[in-house]
Design a protein around this motif. Structure first.
Motif, PDB file in Angstrom:
ATOM      1  N   GLY A   1      36.618  49.868  20.303  1.00  0.00           N
ATOM      2  CA  GLY A   1      37.275  51.053  20.839  1.00  0.00           C
ATOM      3  C   GLY A   1      36.715  51.510  22.172  1.00  0.00           C
ATOM      4  N   ILE A   2      36.024  50.611  22.862  1.00  0.00           N
ATOM      5  CA  ILE A   2      35.411  50.930  24.162  1.00  0.00           C
ATOM      6  C   ILE A   2      36.314  50.400  25.265  1.00  0.00           C
ATOM      7  CG2 ILE A   2      33.394  50.544  25.640  1.00  0.00           C
ATOM      8  CD1 ILE A   2      31.823  50.091  22.933  1.00  0.00           C
ATOM      9  N   GLN A   3      36.710  51.276  26.193  1.00  0.00           N
ATOM     10  CA  GLN A   3      37.572  50.875  27.298  1.00  0.00           C
ATOM     11  C   GLN A   3      36.851  49.864  28.187  1.00  0.00           C
ATOM     12  OE1 GLN A   3      40.750  51.657  27.977  1.00  0.00           O
ATOM     13  NE2 GLN A   3      40.956  52.915  26.150  1.00  0.00           N
ATOM     14  N   ALA A   4      37.449  48.677  28.337  1.00  0.00           N
ATOM     15  CA  ALA A   4      36.838  47.623  29.157  1.00  0.00           C
ATOM     16  C   ALA A   4      37.936  46.797  29.798  1.00  0.00           C
ATOM     17  CB  ALA A   4      35.940  46.739  28.294  1.00  0.00           C
ATOM     18  N   TYR A   5      37.637  46.282  30.987  1.00  0.00           N
ATOM     19  CA  TYR A   5      38.600  45.427  31.680  1.00  0.00           C
ATOM     20  C   TYR A   5      37.852  44.375  32.480  1.00  0.00           C
ATOM     21  CZ  TYR A   5      42.852  43.911  33.979  1.00  0.00           C
ATOM     22  OH  TYR A   5      43.907  43.165  34.403  1.00  0.00           O
ATOM     23  N   ARG A   6      38.354  43.143  32.418  1.00  0.00           N
ATOM     24  CA  ARG A   6      37.687  42.017  33.070  1.00  0.00           C
ATOM     25  C   ARG A   6      38.385  41.653  34.375  1.00  0.00           C
ATOM     26  NH1 ARG A   6      38.736  36.592  32.954  1.00  0.00           N
ATOM     27  NH2 ARG A   6      40.436  37.018  31.497  1.00  0.00           N
ATOM     28  N   LEU A   7      37.590  41.483  35.405  1.00  0.00           N
ATOM     29  CA  LEU A   7      38.067  41.001  36.700  1.00  0.00           C
ATOM     30  C   LEU A   7      37.458  39.622  36.927  1.00  0.00           C
ATOM     31  CD1 LEU A   7      37.493  44.334  38.595  1.00  0.00           C
ATOM     32  CD2 LEU A   7      39.719  43.313  38.155  1.00  0.00           C
ATOM     33  N   ASP A   8      38.311  38.626  37.057  1.00  0.00           N
ATOM     34  CA  ASP A   8      37.867  37.240  37.141  1.00  0.00           C
ATOM     35  C   ASP A   8      38.003  36.725  38.575  1.00  0.00           C
ATOM     36  OD1 ASP A   8      38.944  34.181  37.000  1.00  0.00           O
ATOM     37  OD2 ASP A   8      37.432  34.545  35.455  1.00  0.00           O
ATOM     38  N   GLY A   9      37.052  35.889  38.977  1.00  0.00           N
ATOM     39  CA  GLY A   9      37.034  35.371  40.337  1.00  0.00           C
ATOM     40  C   GLY A   9      38.306  34.654  40.745  1.00  0.00           C
ATOM     41  N   ASP A  10      38.932  33.945  39.811  1.00  0.00           N
ATOM     42  CA  ASP A  10      40.201  33.272  40.118  1.00  0.00           C
ATOM     43  C   ASP A  10      41.366  34.244  40.041  1.00  0.00           C
ATOM     44  OD1 ASP A  10      39.089  30.797  40.592  1.00  0.00           O
ATOM     45  OD2 ASP A  10      39.439  30.036  38.577  1.00  0.00           O
ATOM     46  N   ASN A  11      41.392  35.049  38.974  1.00  0.00           N
ATOM     47  CA  ASN A  11      42.547  35.914  38.731  1.00  0.00           C
ATOM     48  C   ASN A  11      42.843  36.868  39.882  1.00  0.00           C
ATOM     49  OD1 ASN A  11      42.560  34.617  36.304  1.00  0.00           O
ATOM     50  ND2 ASN A  11      42.146  36.423  35.050  1.00  0.00           N
ATOM     51  N   VAL A  12      41.801  37.453  40.500  1.00  0.00           N
ATOM     52  CA  VAL A  12      42.058  38.431  41.557  1.00  0.00           C
ATOM     53  C   VAL A  12      42.638  37.783  42.804  1.00  0.00           C
ATOM     54  CG1 VAL A  12      40.296  40.060  40.760  1.00  0.00           C
ATOM     55  CG2 VAL A  12      39.704  38.342  42.499  1.00  0.00           C
ATOM     56  N   ARG A  13      42.490  36.469  42.916  1.00  0.00           N
ATOM     57  CA  ARG A  13      43.037  35.779  44.088  1.00  0.00           C
ATOM     58  C   ARG A  13      44.536  35.498  43.946  1.00  0.00           C
ATOM     59  NH1 ARG A  13      39.440  33.747  47.885  1.00  0.00           N
ATOM     60  NH2 ARG A  13      37.242  34.032  47.397  1.00  0.00           N
ATOM     61  N   PHE A  14      45.106  35.820  42.804  1.00  0.00           N
ATOM     62  CA  PHE A  14      46.556  35.731  42.652  1.00  0.00           C
ATOM     63  C   PHE A  14      47.254  36.979  43.182  1.00  0.00           C
ATOM     64  CE2 PHE A  14      45.304  32.499  39.580  1.00  0.00           C
ATOM     65  CZ  PHE A  14      46.282  31.526  39.764  1.00  0.00           C
ATOM     66  N   GLY A  15      46.485  38.061  43.386  1.00  0.00           N
ATOM     67  CA  GLY A  15      47.089  39.310  43.837  1.00  0.00           C
ATOM     68  C   GLY A  15      46.261  39.999  44.890  1.00  0.00           C
ATOM     69  N   LEU A  16      45.325  40.834  44.448  1.00  0.00           N
ATOM     70  CA  LEU A  16      44.523  41.665  45.339  1.00  0.00           C
ATOM     71  C   LEU A  16      43.922  40.882  46.503  1.00  0.00           C
ATOM     72  CD1 LEU A  16      43.111  44.442  45.863  1.00  0.00           C
ATOM     73  CD2 LEU A  16      41.252  43.620  44.412  1.00  0.00           C
ATOM     74  N   ASN A  17      43.383  39.699  46.227  1.00  0.00           N
ATOM     75  CA  ASN A  17      42.676  38.937  47.261  1.00  0.00           C
ATOM     76  C   ASN A  17      43.359  37.611  47.591  1.00  0.00           C
ATOM     77  OD1 ASN A  17      40.843  41.003  47.315  1.00  0.00           O
ATOM     78  ND2 ASN A  17      39.300  39.962  46.107  1.00  0.00           N
TER      79      ASN A  17
END
Length: 199
Positions: free
Chosen positions: A52-68
């Motif tokens: 029940g702990i709010q958490a979110y993962r940012l992955d080195g590959d995944n962010v390069r599909f959008g933000l970067n």
């Protein structure tokens, strides 16, 4: 540089934490490609969410599909990649969410800058060194990147023709050639409990 802008204050992090009964933090996993960063981060994210702990993962590959998606892998682009992620994770932490980043983030000065941003805002920043010998990472090579780097197909590849600067004093030091994924997650969870980031 943007001009004619004003920061609009509202709730402080402490006020948000009290209202949400949650603590935010950035858990920054760094290490060579194929060290196990993303595997550990995925497992830790699942563990936290099940609690029940709010958490979110940012992955080195995944962010390069959008933000970067406009960034390559030169040193300058890697610096900018980490700068942007540092700002995003700071926002997550301020929102009382635990953000998990799994980025090679090879340059020490970039990780130190990420830490500085968080510390100046009074937000927890936890550096996790996902340590594995280069030869083990090359043997794993799930994406075939080391093989391509050795063949000269991929340039500026960390650990082959680009440096990796390991953390000097990370909060948690994992050895994923000796620890299972579950053991690695347990080590991080123990630290988070000790620091009262989670109960």
């Amino acid at each position: 540089m943007a001009t004619n802008i004003t920061w609009h204050d509202n709730l402080s992090y402490a006020e948000r934490a009290k209202l949400t009964e949650r603590n935010g933090a950035t858990i920054w996993l760094t290490g060579l490609s194929a060290s196990g960063k993303s595997t550990v981060a995925c497992s830790l994210e699942t563990y936290l969410l099940k609690k029940g702990i709010q958490a979110y993962r940012l992955d080195g590959d995944n962010v390069r599909f959008g933000l970067n998606k406009d960034l390559g892998f030169s040193e300058k682009d890697r610096n900018e990649n980490i700068r942007r992620i540092s700002e995003v994770t700071k926002l997550f932490a301020d929102a009382c969410v635990i953000s998990l980043t799994s980025f090679i983030s090879p340059y020490r000065k970039d990780r130190e800058e990420a830490r500085r941003l968080h510390e100046e805002a009074g937000l927890p920043f936890i550096e996790i060194y996902v340590d594995v010998p280069l030869e083990v990472a090359e043997q794993r090579d799930p994406k075939g990147l080391y093989k391509k780097a050795r063949q000269g197909i991929i340039k500026n590849f960390t650990g082959i023709d680009d440096p990796y600067e390991p953390p000097i004093s990370p909060e948690v030091h994992l050895h994923t050639d000796k620890q299972t994924v579950n053991e690695s997650v347990e080590t991080i969870v123990e630290y988070l409990k000790k620091e009262k980031i989670i109960a």
